[in-house]
Design an enzyme around this catalytic site. Structure first.
Site, PDB file in Angstrom:
ATOM      1  N   THR A  32      -2.216  -5.481  -1.492  1.00 52.48           N
ATOM      2  CA  THR A  32      -1.516  -4.253  -1.844  1.00 52.48           C
ATOM      3  C   THR A  32      -1.201  -3.495  -0.557  1.00 52.48           C
ATOM      4  OG1 THR A  32      -1.539  -2.235  -3.174  1.00 52.48           O
ATOM      5  CG2 THR A  32      -3.687  -2.986  -2.348  1.00 52.48           C
ATOM      6  N   GLU A  33       0.051  -3.077  -0.441  1.00 52.74           N
ATOM      7  CA  GLU A  33       0.560  -2.567   0.834  1.00 52.74           C
ATOM      8  C   GLU A  33      -0.226  -1.363   1.350  1.00 52.74           C
ATOM      9  OE1 GLU A  33       4.569  -1.844  -0.405  1.00 52.74           O
ATOM     10  OE2 GLU A  33       4.175   0.212  -1.033  1.00 52.74           O
ATOM     11  N   ASN A  34      -0.871  -0.626   0.431  1.00 54.13           N
ATOM     12  CA  ASN A  34      -1.643   0.535   0.871  1.00 54.13           C
ATOM     13  C   ASN A  34      -2.998   0.163   1.458  1.00 54.13           C
ATOM     14  OD1 ASN A  34      -1.889  -0.146  -1.924  1.00 54.13           O
ATOM     15  ND2 ASN A  34      -3.069   1.701  -2.297  1.00 54.13           N
TER      16      ASN A  34
ATOM     17  N   SER B 274      -1.994  -3.496   7.485  1.00 58.83           N
ATOM     18  CA  SER B 274      -1.452  -3.963   6.211  1.00 58.83           C
ATOM     19  C   SER B 274      -0.037  -4.508   6.398  1.00 58.83           C
ATOM     20  CB  SER B 274      -1.450  -2.816   5.198  1.00 58.83           C
ATOM     21  OG  SER B 274      -1.069  -3.287   3.930  1.00 58.83           O
TER      22      SER B 274
ATOM     23  N   GLN C 108       8.258   1.440   5.165  1.00 55.89           N
ATOM     24  CA  GLN C 108       6.842   1.784   5.268  1.00 55.89           C
ATOM     25  C   GLN C 108       6.128   1.124   6.445  1.00 55.89           C
ATOM     26  OE1 GLN C 108       2.874   1.808   2.413  1.00 55.89           O
ATOM     27  NE2 GLN C 108       4.817   1.281   1.531  1.00 55.89           N
TER      28      GLN C 108
END
Lengths: 220, 248, 220, 248
Positions: free
Chosen positions: C52-54, C94, D100
């Site tokens: 998960t990117e977070n 990440s 991001q």
């Protein structure tokens, strides 16, 4: 105080003099050689944190034989201790600290320093190649101090108009502590901030390639 | 099921061919994957391109690869090793000398999908201007120099362009590893092991201990298993040369 | 199996079909929406790791109310569980995982996919701005799968000769799972690898902007 | 002696002026320094440039800064917040929309001395070609676009040049902190807190707990104290708006 046959400060005295100028709360990287002596001469009322390029903030002193931890060395590849509150990290983060401008002072050895602040300390033709973290430290640190003998063994000056050896970085040195005194690269010349006991400015000038001026509040 | 734990180092490393490029973790005597280096010697691999901060500070680990003449090119910051010095000046090894921080960042960049970055480190020095020897002939004459680096000014500061340093393989040493390849390190032995594992397309980890999945706390994993393909337990002395130090 | 009034697979069936193609041992990032459904449909004999990117590798399912950990959410900002063996890291690492080519598959939703492999899935003029990790995922992952309805609600095709919406990345999509079948961008056209039950290739062609060819081993 | 622990958030943050740029950690509801954001509202600071992945997903934290109209520019990847949308389209806020991963890397770069780097992410898209709105006037017309990015090809792949994203200040949230500023995080709440702390020239940390020096294991420190200048214990609800949610 100084060794009988040597002019000015001994290496130990030189490190002690430089240690006096390290402020409380500073983050400092000390290179191999004379610079490493600083760590043991910080005045007791100051808390100074030592960074070692191989990945620890909170480098301590030399361990006794029964204290050696095989996972802990300093940048000189000697076994070392850590202090309480130390943090470990990888080499990429270690140099993010160095290059990102987070260290207050990098203390390095030097072969030559020029009055513009250029430093040569990594390469002598024909010697073992190696640059280590020197070029990173001089571009990243808020202050770069060089601790070295005032001349080489043959008496050749190391405070230069221009470096003749390959440079480590340009306009990076903020202060030089030599066996004869404390100097600040000031562009066209060095400004002498302090002199070792028994050393006069004329002696310094005779052993210096660049011009040297005397700061008003220096000891002489 | 994922199980990256291997039992036989020689079998595991048999996929590494002559001529391979290998990033190797370690700094001084800490965090060096000594067993993996020695196993590679046992496999008699040659013509290697080794990427490592040091070239070994004794005749073990990377030092043995140097001592046995298995290296064609060395990329690193501080190869202060007499055998290396001799090999370099006699023309048998090419040297790419890189500032230590640039080395770590180039290895990380390779694993992070950053093909290149700018840094002020080395700008204006012999390492950036193409004025440092990369190779000698047998007569002590320089036959190749480091490539000059692109320069661009950011905020008034001259910076050089540095490219990602990807390698075919990586050898790293950890304190703990699990079957997923999650790694944990101790103190100064983490050093280049993280960037090396990121740089290698296939990463081999020699671990002081192999632990059960879950024994390393999620917040205590220093390198997630996705960067590691093979794990093997370290066996002190395994594959050491029979007459250790004889080549010095 | 499919909803009575819908042609082809339901969203759940579509996720189940895609999950069949996720190999044992794969590292997978699943985006918000239909892609997230994949996680609960991986065949039981396979071990698949979800990123998960977070900042977690080892994302688990939805927690019961009494299992909620306030420090653990998925990329959709919903509380989530982790699995045993998970690893946590910061956003820079990440995305080093994402952009460094370490993920085997990124599964994303899509607005349009072109036959060259271009994807549009991030921007609709006049809608809330936001790109998130989509552009990172499509440039970094070994495979990029898009899971989406075959057409939009108005029946407009989403498999295009060229994307008309702003693109997320060029030539990045390796496979498309729609409610009507499984497709591979093949340059000038899409190759159909599988068709949902009750769907024929002519129906697909009528609802597709680009040309569609039938792979030899497809189901029809 | 170094003691970075502060007792009064308002006094601590009083050095942050109107117009400041602030990197703020957090993703969704995890790892958001809510108390610091609210204290800044109490101090009535305005015209801020906020760098944060999200613009808040509820009226707390960054969401409150948005809701109270304290932001002149927002840099982030996913400002999916109705108030933000309204502010952006009505022309009161400038937006720098960033992928991001590029956001995290640009923040890290700022703290790592990397003035710029190349990445394939966003190459060829509206975010790279100067085709995405950065500002609207009050009539819904675009008055400024994102700057086009330099492009260079590495290994056949077009990459864009991205610059370091340094900020005047950073607000981060940790699980544990000590008087030296050493930080530890839990699970997904680490997220942007590490890159944000690296990006900020002065970093303030709101910590769930303040622990004695030495309580965080040297190998368990996720961010060494050298990146953190001020630490304060988090107090849930402190400085919350009296009628929480009323502005939604």
């Amino acid at each position: 105080m100084s060794e009988p046959d040597a002019l000015g400060w001994s290496r130990e005295e030189l490190a002690t003099r430089a240690a006096l100028d390290v402020p409380d709360g500073a983050y400092v990287n000390v290179g191999i050689g004379i610079p490493m002596l600083i760590a043991s001469h910080i005045p007791e009322d100051r808390e100074v944190w030592f960074h070692t390029e191989n990945g620890v903030l909170g480098l301590g002193g030399v361990p006794e034989a029964d204290e050696v931890d095989l996972d802990m060395q300093n940048a000189g590849k000697e076994y070392a201790k850590i202090v309480v509150g130390a943090a470990a990290f990888d080499s990429a983060l270690s140099f993010a600290i160095v290059r990102g401008g987070h260290l207050d002072i990098a203390v390095l050895g030097g072969m030559q320093v020029a009055s513009m602040g250029d430093l040569a300390n990594w390469s002598v033709p024909g010697r073992t190649p190696g640059v280590g973290g020197a070029m990173d430290l001089v571009t990243g640190s808020k202050q770069v101090w060089v601790l070295m003998e005032h001349t080489d063994r043959a008496g050749t000056p190391k405070l230069m108009r221009h470096c003749t050896l390959p440079i480590t970085g340009t306009r990076c040195v903020t202060r030089v502590y030599t066996t004869l005194g404390v100097f600040q690269p000031a562009g066209s010349h060095f400004e002498c901030l302090d002199l070792a006991p028994g050393v006069d400015i004329e002696t310094v000038r005779a052993l210096t390639d660049a011009e040297v001026t005397l700061a008003r509040d220096s000891r002489e | 099921m994922i199980n990256k734990v291997r039992a036989d180092a020689l079998e595991m490393l048999s996929v590494v061919p002559d001529g391979a490029s290998i990033a190797i973790g370690g700094f001084g005597l800490t965090g060096v994957p000594v067993m993996l280096c020695h196993a590679l010697c046992e496999l008699d691999r040659r013509d290697l391109h080794i990427v490592s901060n040091n070239a070994g500070i004794d005749p073990t680990g990377v030092g043995r690869l140097v001592g046995e003449g298995r290296i064609r090119k060395f990329t690193g910051s501080f190869p202060s090793n007499k055998e290396f010095f001799t090999s370099f000046h006699s023309g048998s090894v090419e040297l790419e000398l890189v500032p230590q921080g640039t080395l770590a960042e180039r290895m990380r960049a390779a694993g992070a999908g950053i093909p290149a970055f700018y840094t002020p480190t080395s700008a204006g020095t012999d390492l950036a201007t193409g004025s440092y020897p990369a190779r000698y002939d047998g007569e002590g004459q320089v036959t190749a120099w480091l490539s000059p680096k692109d320069v661009r000014v950011f905020g008034g500061v001259a910076c050089v362009l540095e490219t990602a340093l990807a390698t075919d393989f990586a050898f790293v040493k950890s304190y703990k590893a699990d079957r997923l390849g999650n790694l944990a390190f101790r103190l100064a032995s983490r050093n280049f092991n993280v960037p090396a594992a990121m740089a290698g397309r296939v990463t081999f980890c020699e671990s002081q201990s192999i632990v059960e999945v879950g024994e390393i706390d999620p917040d205590g994993v220093h390198l997630p298993g996705i960067f590691v393909q093979h794990v093997i337990e370290s066996q002190l002395g395994k594959f050491d040369a029979p007459t250790r130090g004889a080549s010095l």
